[in-house]
Write a protein that holds these residues in place. Sequence first.
Motif, PDB file in Angstrom:
ATOM      1  N   LEU A  57      86.118  73.040   6.138  1.00  0.00           N
ATOM      2  CA  LEU A  57      86.753  72.397   7.284  1.00  0.00           C
ATOM      3  C   LEU A  57      85.835  72.507   8.488  1.00  0.00           C
ATOM      4  O   LEU A  57      85.362  73.590   8.827  1.00  0.00           O
ATOM      5  N   THR A  58      85.591  71.380   9.123  1.00  0.00           N
ATOM      6  CA  THR A  58      84.757  71.380  10.324  1.00  0.00           C
ATOM      7  C   THR A  58      85.431  70.483  11.355  1.00  0.00           C
ATOM      8  O   THR A  58      86.635  70.277  11.278  1.00  0.00           O
ATOM      9  N   ASN A  59      84.690  69.990  12.332  1.00  0.00           N
ATOM     10  CA  ASN A  59      85.269  69.038  13.286  1.00  0.00           C
ATOM     11  C   ASN A  59      84.264  67.906  13.501  1.00  0.00           C
ATOM     12  O   ASN A  59      83.131  67.958  13.001  1.00  0.00           O
ATOM     13  N   HIS A  60      84.667  66.889  14.232  1.00  0.00           N
ATOM     14  CA  HIS A  60      83.833  65.687  14.299  1.00  0.00           C
ATOM     15  C   HIS A  60      82.481  65.937  14.946  1.00  0.00           C
ATOM     16  O   HIS A  60      81.483  65.347  14.561  1.00  0.00           O
ATOM     17  N   LEU A  61      82.452  66.858  15.919  1.00  0.00           N
ATOM     18  CA  LEU A  61      81.215  67.141  16.627  1.00  0.00           C
ATOM     19  C   LEU A  61      80.174  67.759  15.691  1.00  0.00           C
ATOM     20  O   LEU A  61      78.968  67.533  15.836  1.00  0.00           O
ATOM     21  N   GLN A  62      80.634  68.576  14.759  1.00  0.00           N
ATOM     22  CA  GLN A  62      79.722  69.334  13.899  1.00  0.00           C
ATOM     23  C   GLN A  62      79.574  68.741  12.503  1.00  0.00           C
ATOM     24  O   GLN A  62      78.729  69.187  11.724  1.00  0.00           O
ATOM     25  N   GLU A  63      80.394  67.746  12.198  1.00  0.00           N
ATOM     26  CA  GLU A  63      80.476  67.255  10.815  1.00  0.00           C
ATOM     27  C   GLU A  63      79.119  66.818  10.255  1.00  0.00           C
ATOM     28  O   GLU A  63      78.764  67.175   9.129  1.00  0.00           O
ATOM     29  N   ALA A  64      78.356  66.070  11.045  1.00  0.00           N
ATOM     30  CA  ALA A  64      77.084  65.548  10.544  1.00  0.00           C
ATOM     31  C   ALA A  64      76.143  66.693  10.162  1.00  0.00           C
ATOM     32  O   ALA A  64      75.501  66.659   9.106  1.00  0.00           O
ATOM     33  N   GLU A  65      76.075  67.724  11.011  1.00  0.00           N
ATOM     34  CA  GLU A  65      75.187  68.849  10.725  1.00  0.00           C
ATOM     35  C   GLU A  65      75.677  69.626   9.507  1.00  0.00           C
ATOM     36  O   GLU A  65      74.874  70.087   8.688  1.00  0.00           O
ATOM     37  N   VAL A  66      76.988  69.774   9.351  1.00  0.00           N
ATOM     38  CA  VAL A  66      77.527  70.456   8.166  1.00  0.00           C
ATOM     39  C   VAL A  66      77.146  69.690   6.903  1.00  0.00           C
ATOM     40  O   VAL A  66      76.664  70.273   5.927  1.00  0.00           O
ATOM     41  N   ARG A  67      77.327  68.369   6.920  1.00  0.00           N
ATOM     42  CA  ARG A  67      76.986  67.565   5.743  1.00  0.00           C
ATOM     43  C   ARG A  67      75.496  67.648   5.435  1.00  0.00           C
ATOM     44  O   ARG A  67      75.072  67.652   4.284  1.00  0.00           O
ATOM     45  N   ARG A  68      74.669  67.705   6.502  1.00  0.00           N
ATOM     46  CA  ARG A  68      73.224  67.815   6.309  1.00  0.00           C
ATOM     47  C   ARG A  68      72.863  69.141   5.639  1.00  0.00           C
ATOM     48  O   ARG A  68      72.048  69.201   4.725  1.00  0.00           O
ATOM     49  N   GLN A  69      73.503  70.216   6.132  1.00  0.00           N
ATOM     50  CA  GLN A  69      73.151  71.546   5.618  1.00  0.00           C
ATOM     51  C   GLN A  69      73.701  71.787   4.214  1.00  0.00           C
ATOM     52  O   GLN A  69      73.077  72.499   3.423  1.00  0.00           O
TER      53      GLN A  69
END
Lengths: 353, 353
Positions: A57-69
């Motif tokens: 679970l993440t949020n919209h601000l961090q989602e792209a970086e989470v998916r990248r990592q």
Amino acid sequence: MSNYALILAGGSGTRFWPLSRNAKPKQLLDLFGSGTMLRQAVNRISGLVPSENIFILTNHLQEAEVRRQIAELPAENIVAEPARRDTAPAVALGIGLIAARDPQANMIIIPSDSLILDDEAFRALANEALKLAAKEAALMTIGIRPTWACPSYGYIERAGKFSAEGLTHDCYEVVRFREKPDSETAARYLASGNFTWNAGMFIWNVAHVRRQLAAHAPELADFINRLTESEHPNSFITENFPTLTPISIDFALMEKADRVLNFEATFDWDDVGSWISVGKYLKTDTEQNAANTPLNALSSGNNIIFSDSGKRVALVGVDNLIVVDTGDALLVAHRDKADDIKKIVSQLPDELV
Amino acid sequence: MSNYALILAGGSGTRFWPLSRNAKPKQLLDLFGSGTMLRQAVNRISGLVPSENIFILTNHLQEAEVRRQIAELPAENIVAEPARRDTAPAVALGIGLIAARDPQANMIIIPSDSLILDDEAFRALANEALKLAAKEAALMTIGIRPTWACPSYGYIERAGKFSAEGLTHDCYEVVRFREKPDSETAARYLASGNFTWNAGMFIWNVAHVRRQLAAHAPELADFINRLTESEHPNSFITENFPTLTPISIDFALMEKADRVLNFEATFDWDDVGSWISVGKYLKTDTEQNAANTPLNALSSGNNIIFSDSGKRVALVGVDNLIVVDTGDALLVAHRDKADDIKKIVSQLPDELV
């Protein structure tokens, strides 16, 4: 019986500025040169739970970086909360996502922003807790034996030891959850030996926790029911998650639950609450200067140095500093004023936060 | 009668590390956001002396950067000393280069690494000194009225006032040159009112100074004679300059010269000896934090902050620091330990020096 994991990765904070930013908080930073804390959390859980059963679970601000990592997870297992609503709604969302896959699943919830080095010990304990969750009508927690009277953690008060056939880890019945205490109370907790730090790790059977929520937090139980029945779960989450009452899972459920058990951690644990905590894990010279970068120190001690470019740092006649260098900002703070970093952050232009 | 200028730009030093490097010492740095000190020195001299009459002495390590910064001079006017040999050989080389162009020239010698803001006042005084050099058999210096008992400058002791028709600036007969005094002696110099700081600025007629050298420093006079007669001056310099005795111009000539005059500077002057001096010219906040970059300071005062990238700097609870950030190195030093920066530099790998 299948095992699932929910990693809570939506946290935010300013204590690691300038390295951390809104879109890249603590759990998405490589503070120790061994991968980000989220990366480490996923690695820790892998081997216990197959990749397709791990949710983040993440949020919209961090989602792209989470998916990248964390590119190896199925895309649908990374879910951005449409609004910030404390831990109870987040946990309910995770339960709903997992229940939709397997209503009889056992699941473990872990935060993404605490440091554990002994992954093997973590997995041995978590594995035993997941097995116990399958047969015991209880909500399980993992507690950290306190090493000092810390006033900034929640505590779990426990009573008699719980025993079950085949159980090799220490496990206790929980009396109650205690919020962050004042220093005196924390000292009393420490002295009593009956308290552990609440590390935000939970293990339970999905069907059991849903029954407990139905009894003690019906708004969340209802949200989960409707989510599992929804034909368009993403739209359902977008519309309904923001309507949930913001409350912590400790308040909403754990303090009211019929039966809670507390495993005592057999592994190291650090919530890495500030640069001072980071310093403990960096290379340190004879004068207690901790640095992640080549360091020349003269008449200088007890400093913590971090540069995301790995540049050379030279210290001359300075003590007790926190120095954090990034491409567009540099922080120099006294160790004793680490808590005031957030005050500076509130004064900064948006592009630096 | 033509006027020439010689700018001495071969200095080196480590007090501005990490901004300064062997190939880019103080005079080649833009410390104040208004161009490098060499650039400012050339600008100051222009308008007094035509470009084609300005010579710059540098060394092989710095030559490329000098040529890059001062591209408007004729290439042959920038000359690299083939070896480091203190100021007397450098001055003799400059005299030789100018004498080869015009044996009757009047010339002014200035260092490239002191800061003067009031260029107009400088030019007015220098112009008068050059005019006087054309008719008065004397070597002229420019002295700075001391503002404190500084033990790290040379002093010029003066006697009665010199007067000549049309002279509008204060000028004195020189009694003798004094090396860097101890603090007590410096205090006595300051109190007496008869001493000025030696700023390393000289004005003289080329034919006159060559006669003085012939009398007091024949090795240098001979070097100049042979240089002016050489058909291959570059080869002559390469072969002969390194054989000259390393000695300062004060020792070699000024202390022995028959007649020396001392103009009192009517302009500001700062030798910018350390980061602390730089701090005086940077933008300063109400807590005396001086910075060349956007700064947020909380409970912090009396710090000097320099970043060559202009990155944001945040200070929390720190005082009396010098912080210098470059692309590959970062210095954090206590103000009182600025002199120890050189000790750190001696420990560094070559690529950072």
